[in-house]
Motif scaffolding. Sequence first.
Motif, PDB file in Angstrom:
ATOM      1  N   ASP A   2      14.152 136.681  -6.764  1.00  0.00           N
ATOM      2  CA  ASP A   2      13.374 137.052  -5.900  1.00  0.00           C
ATOM      3  C   ASP A   2      12.116 136.070  -5.757  1.00  0.00           C
ATOM      4  N   ILE A   3      11.888 135.248  -6.730  1.00  0.00           N
ATOM      5  CA  ILE A   3      10.579 134.346  -6.490  1.00  0.00           C
ATOM      6  C   ILE A   3      11.122 133.122  -6.065  1.00  0.00           C
ATOM      7  N   ALA A   4      12.227 132.861  -5.862  1.00  0.00           N
ATOM      8  CA  ALA A   4      12.710 131.529  -5.491  1.00  0.00           C
ATOM      9  C   ALA A   4      12.060 131.121  -4.165  1.00  0.00           C
ATOM     10  N   ALA A   5      11.377 129.866  -3.977  1.00  0.00           N
ATOM     11  CA  ALA A   5      10.610 129.415  -2.902  1.00  0.00           C
ATOM     12  C   ALA A   5      11.296 128.748  -1.927  1.00  0.00           C
ATOM     13  N   ASN A   6      12.648 128.312  -2.222  1.00  0.00           N
ATOM     14  CA  ASN A   6      13.517 127.629  -1.252  1.00  0.00           C
ATOM     15  C   ASN A   6      14.878 127.604  -1.756  1.00  0.00           C
ATOM     16  N   ILE A   7      15.637 127.182  -0.860  1.00  0.00           N
ATOM     17  CA  ILE A   7      17.307 127.111  -1.406  1.00  0.00           C
ATOM     18  C   ILE A   7      17.363 126.528  -2.664  1.00  0.00           C
ATOM     19  N   SER A   8      16.877 125.244  -2.808  1.00  0.00           N
ATOM     20  CA  SER A   8      17.029 124.525  -3.896  1.00  0.00           C
ATOM     21  C   SER A   8      16.944 125.443  -5.313  1.00  0.00           C
ATOM     22  N   GLU A   9      15.689 125.938  -5.330  1.00  0.00           N
ATOM     23  CA  GLU A   9      15.471 126.846  -6.301  1.00  0.00           C
ATOM     24  C   GLU A   9      16.285 128.143  -6.603  1.00  0.00           C
ATOM     25  N   LEU A  10      16.738 128.641  -5.587  1.00  0.00           N
ATOM     26  CA  LEU A  10      17.828 129.729  -5.435  1.00  0.00           C
ATOM     27  C   LEU A  10      19.160 129.093  -5.958  1.00  0.00           C
ATOM     28  N   MET A  11      19.339 127.858  -5.580  1.00  0.00           N
ATOM     29  CA  MET A  11      20.724 127.277  -5.991  1.00  0.00           C
ATOM     30  C   MET A  11      20.740 127.049  -7.738  1.00  0.00           C
ATOM     31  N   GLY A  12      19.591 126.730  -8.181  1.00  0.00           N
ATOM     32  CA  GLY A  12      19.382 126.436  -9.392  1.00  0.00           C
ATOM     33  C   GLY A  12      19.451 127.848 -10.217  1.00  0.00           C
ATOM     34  N   TYR A  13      18.825 128.997  -9.703  1.00  0.00           N
ATOM     35  CA  TYR A  13      19.141 130.295 -10.627  1.00  0.00           C
ATOM     36  C   TYR A  13      20.456 130.832 -10.558  1.00  0.00           C
ATOM     37  N   GLU A  14      21.246 130.372  -9.145  1.00  0.00           N
ATOM     38  CA  GLU A  14      22.841 131.026  -9.051  1.00  0.00           C
ATOM     39  C   GLU A  14      23.551 129.797 -10.210  1.00  0.00           C
ATOM     40  N   GLY A  15      23.157 128.749 -10.468  1.00  0.00           N
ATOM     41  CA  GLY A  15      23.885 127.971 -11.366  1.00  0.00           C
ATOM     42  C   GLY A  15      23.812 128.281 -12.794  1.00  0.00           C
ATOM     43  N   LYS A  16      22.366 128.911 -12.977  1.00  0.00           N
ATOM     44  CA  LYS A  16      22.186 129.503 -14.512  1.00  0.00           C
ATOM     45  C   LYS A  16      23.014 130.929 -14.611  1.00  0.00           C
ATOM     46  N   ILE A  17      22.969 131.581 -13.405  1.00  0.00           N
ATOM     47  CA  ILE A  17      23.892 132.777 -13.644  1.00  0.00           C
ATOM     48  C   ILE A  17      25.238 132.704 -13.855  1.00  0.00           C
ATOM     49  N   HIS A  18      25.860 131.693 -13.136  1.00  0.00           N
ATOM     50  CA  HIS A  18      27.138 131.230 -13.495  1.00  0.00           C
ATOM     51  C   HIS A  18      27.482 130.591 -14.941  1.00  0.00           C
ATOM     52  N   THR A  19      26.430 129.996 -15.343  1.00  0.00           N
ATOM     53  CA  THR A  19      26.670 129.414 -16.732  1.00  0.00           C
ATOM     54  C   THR A  19      26.625 130.653 -17.792  1.00  0.00           C
ATOM     55  N   VAL A  20      26.033 131.661 -17.742  1.00  0.00           N
ATOM     56  CA  VAL A  20      25.913 132.762 -18.569  1.00  0.00           C
ATOM     57  C   VAL A  20      27.305 133.625 -18.201  1.00  0.00           C
TER      58      VAL A  20
END
Length: 371
Positions: free
Chosen positions: A186-204
């Motif tokens: 929810d706090i991701a300011a842009n697409i790059s940050e959002l993709m970063g969270y997506e990658g962390k979610i997939h890792t877990v």
Amino acid sequence: WTVLGGRSPEYVHFKCRPCAKQNRFVKNARIMTFALSEVDMKKSVYIYTTGELHRKDNTLEFVSCERKRPIPLPIEEISDIYLMNEMNISTKMLELISKYGILIHFFDYYSNYIGTYYPKEKLLAGNILVQQVKTYLDEKHRLKIARGFVQGAADNMFRNLRYYNNRGLALESAMEEVQALRNQTDIAANISELMGYEGKIHTVYYSAFETITGNKTEFKKRVRHPPDNMMNTMISFVNGMIYARCLSEIYRTQLDPTVSFLHEPGTRRFSLSLDISEIFKPLIGDRLIFSLINKNQITEQDFTRELNCLHLKRNASQRIAKALDDRLRTTIRHRELKKDVSYQYLMRLECYKLIKDLTGEKPYKPFVMWW
């Protein structure tokens, strides 16, 4: 759906029409026909044998290199075609399938998706294309839709973990991490940050795969190019199939498959299918993989060990394709529509929801399983 190139059975069942009352058996024709897809009452055709796919009058015909006897494929019954081996095709055949709006998906020797023949679009809508491009250029609106894809995928991952946690597996830690990272999107300011969270979610999420499958296969991290073990090879194959199915459903709407929101649009790729498939990979693909491995329907014996399990054997590929098709034809009671819909039709509904958001009718909300 239909498989060409299957090794069994010797006598196979072939329905000439969806409503045919009389059936015929063809000996050694290497065709297996199963229940037709509920979506448009058409079927997907998988061809595993090298040969020639050509036009015969106003329908299709397949001639295998192994057996010269032609096999008719009634074109009115076909939804899309999956070529899993080398194939000779002609421009006359492409002209015919374009008329009927049939997509051809190509896979290589290692069962990796390599491309799609995408016929000329019939459901053209200039206003939808304009709104799709405007939304991509509007950073705020684009981020909102992209966040929906990531959060919907994360919610479906969480429910997969919860499903197996309720069956006695210790997955509480992974569930908490996925939920926490999902909320941080929810706090991701842009697409790059959002993709970063997506990658962390997939890792877990991927870290729980060994536990879910009872440590039957080693899986430490996701490796794609090329896959380095049995699990990575299965994930790549199933994800490629889901990507192709999503593309087939996008074709049946007014959306342009090259204009996406989460994944950056690029040359020579249908990036919108990558966006929409994020919702369905955990919902359909991952659950299918868990089921096949846990029931010992797919084991390491189904892979070429000399290639580090990079190559999926033909029989295993056919079993996975059939299981995936069965799953896509499974129906659920849709909470909003108040009727039964198949998993495959959910993909098209996702496209319709996206169109409603683009036209300002209703904000996009991803499909999340409630069970």
